[in-house]
Design an enzyme around this catalytic site. Structure first.
Site, PDB file in Angstrom:
ATOM      1  N   SER A  38      30.839  50.577  37.886  1.00 21.04           N
ATOM      2  CA  SER A  38      31.950  49.693  37.555  1.00 21.04           C
ATOM      3  C   SER A  38      31.444  48.394  36.917  1.00 21.04           C
ATOM      4  O   SER A  38      30.835  48.433  35.850  1.00 21.04           O
ATOM      5  CB  SER A  38      32.789  49.422  38.807  1.00 21.04           C
ATOM      6  OG  SER A  38      34.023  48.823  38.465  1.00 21.04           O
ATOM      7  N   HIS A  84      37.962  56.330  40.153  1.00 18.45           N
ATOM      8  CA  HIS A  84      36.961  55.313  39.881  1.00 18.45           C
ATOM      9  C   HIS A  84      35.907  55.207  40.991  1.00 18.45           C
ATOM     10  O   HIS A  84      36.245  54.960  42.150  1.00 18.45           O
ATOM     11  CB  HIS A  84      37.672  53.975  39.706  1.00 18.45           C
ATOM     12  CG  HIS A  84      36.824  52.865  39.203  1.00 18.45           C
ATOM     13  ND1 HIS A  84      36.332  52.809  37.918  1.00 18.45           N
ATOM     14  CD2 HIS A  84      36.371  51.746  39.818  1.00 18.45           C
ATOM     15  CE1 HIS A  84      35.633  51.714  37.753  1.00 18.45           C
ATOM     16  NE2 HIS A  84      35.637  51.041  38.901  1.00 18.45           N
ATOM     17  N   ASP A  97      40.155  58.256  36.524  1.00 16.94           N
ATOM     18  CA  ASP A  97      39.905  56.825  36.678  1.00 16.94           C
ATOM     19  C   ASP A  97      41.105  56.025  36.175  1.00 16.94           C
ATOM     20  O   ASP A  97      41.446  56.070  34.992  1.00 16.94           O
ATOM     21  CB  ASP A  97      38.650  56.432  35.893  1.00 16.94           C
ATOM     22  CG  ASP A  97      38.082  55.089  36.308  1.00 16.94           C
ATOM     23  OD1 ASP A  97      38.876  54.213  36.705  1.00 16.94           O
ATOM     24  OD2 ASP A  97      36.856  54.916  36.241  1.00 16.94           O
TER      25      ASP A  97
END
Length: 331
Positions: A172, A305, A271
């Protein structure tokens, strides 16, 4: 009139609240994350860990795999890892990150260097990136070719590390940081002329405008709007014009300058924070840039995610970790 300590300037609950007096409140209990100490030997993997302070603002957690049976000519690769959290939350010392690193270090048989850097909004983004570069330079300072003297040089790195096999990785926001570190390494030298062999971007925090994706309704975009620096003169008022978050922005440097030989891009099909269309467009940008390196692209179906951080023991997480490990083991 005294400042009201409870006056909220920015409210992004459950991520953070920024108060008028500068105080930042983070809600880690909402995500079941908390600080854990390093371990002399992780019960599940046998990996050892310890914490090292590099400077007044930067520290790292080092991970040493159980298998350190090496020769003079065969040492272990190094994996410098940058944690996620939108550049505003998270820590290298949190339980979930610690658990994930234990598994990744064990699987890859590499020395892990998990970086603790300062966070926004208390600090501007250039400060965060500089902290991460400082940690990378500290790792590079262990090279035999470097004359740099550092009081906190570590014996694990001097004894076991192969400075010709340095990898950087992040999830991320950490993936965003990896991108910036690789780009900087393409234009600036690391200590001892160390080079980055490979970079792993896992669900990286990018905001690239793409067709059929409404970024303004995205939580990650709204977060970026609260922490992005004032845009450079000549740019529009759109936050995605910033090269910090958009590697394909008009003012962004060419991706041909990536300072690594190999790149692994790992994404999750479902995601919602950084939609797959953004990741695909970045990969296309790398291919079109003329970058002279080896690109690996892998998409995990049906996952969201950074699922592999949340639970590294699921089958799909194990598979992705194995793919990361294979990438690191390649010479």
């Amino acid at each position: 009139m005294a400042t009201d300590d409870n006056e909220v300037v920015t409210d992004l609950y459950p991520t953070f609240r920024l108060y008028k007096n500068g105080r930042v409140e983070r809600f880690y209990e909402q995500f079941n994350v908390f600080y854990v100490p390093p371990s002399p030997e992780d019960p599940a993997t046998g990996v050892s860990s310890k914490d090292i302070t590099i400077s007044s603002h930067v520290s790292v957690r080092l991970y040493l795999p159980k298998n350190t049976n090496i020769t003079v000519n065969e040492k272990l690769p190094i994996l410098v890892f940058y944690h996620g959290g939108g550049l505003v939350v998270g820590s290298a010392f949190f339980n979930k990150m610690h658990r994930f690193l234990n598994y990744l270090v064990s699987e890859s048989n590499a020395i892990g260097v998990s970086v603790e850097y300062r966070l926004a909004p208390e600090n501007d983004l250039t400060t965060l990136y500089q902290d991460c570069w400082t940690a990378l330079q500290w790792v590079a300072s262990h090279s035999e070719n470097d004359n740099f003297t550092h009081t906190s040089k570590d014996s694990w790195l001097t004894t076991y590390a192969d400075l010709k096999r340095v990898f950087i990785a992040g999830d991320s926001a950490g993936g965003n940081i990896v991108y910036h570190m690789a780009m900087r390494a393409g234009r600036e030298s690391l200590n001892g002329d160390v080079e980055i062999l490979g970079s792993i971007l896992a669900c990286p925090y990018f905001m690239i405008p793409v067709d059929n994706v409404n970024l303004q309704d995205n939580d990650a975009y709204n977060l970026w709007m609260t922490i992005c620096p004032k845009l450079e003169s000549g740019l529009s008022a759109t936050a995605t014009d910033s090269p910090m978050i958009n590697p394909l922005a008009e003012k962004a440097p060419s991706l041909s300058g990536l300072g690594c030989s190999k790149l692994f891009m790992g994404i999750a099909e479902k995601d919602v924070l950084v939609p797959r269309e953004i990741m695909v467009k970045f990969v296309e940008g790398v291919k079109k840039s003329g970058w002279n390196g080896e690109l690996t692209f892998f998409e995990v179906e049906g996952e969201d995610h950074c699922f592999f951080i949340e639970d590294p023991e699921t089958e799909k997480a194990k598979d992705l970790i194995q793919r990361f490990a294979s990438f690191i083991k390649q010479k």
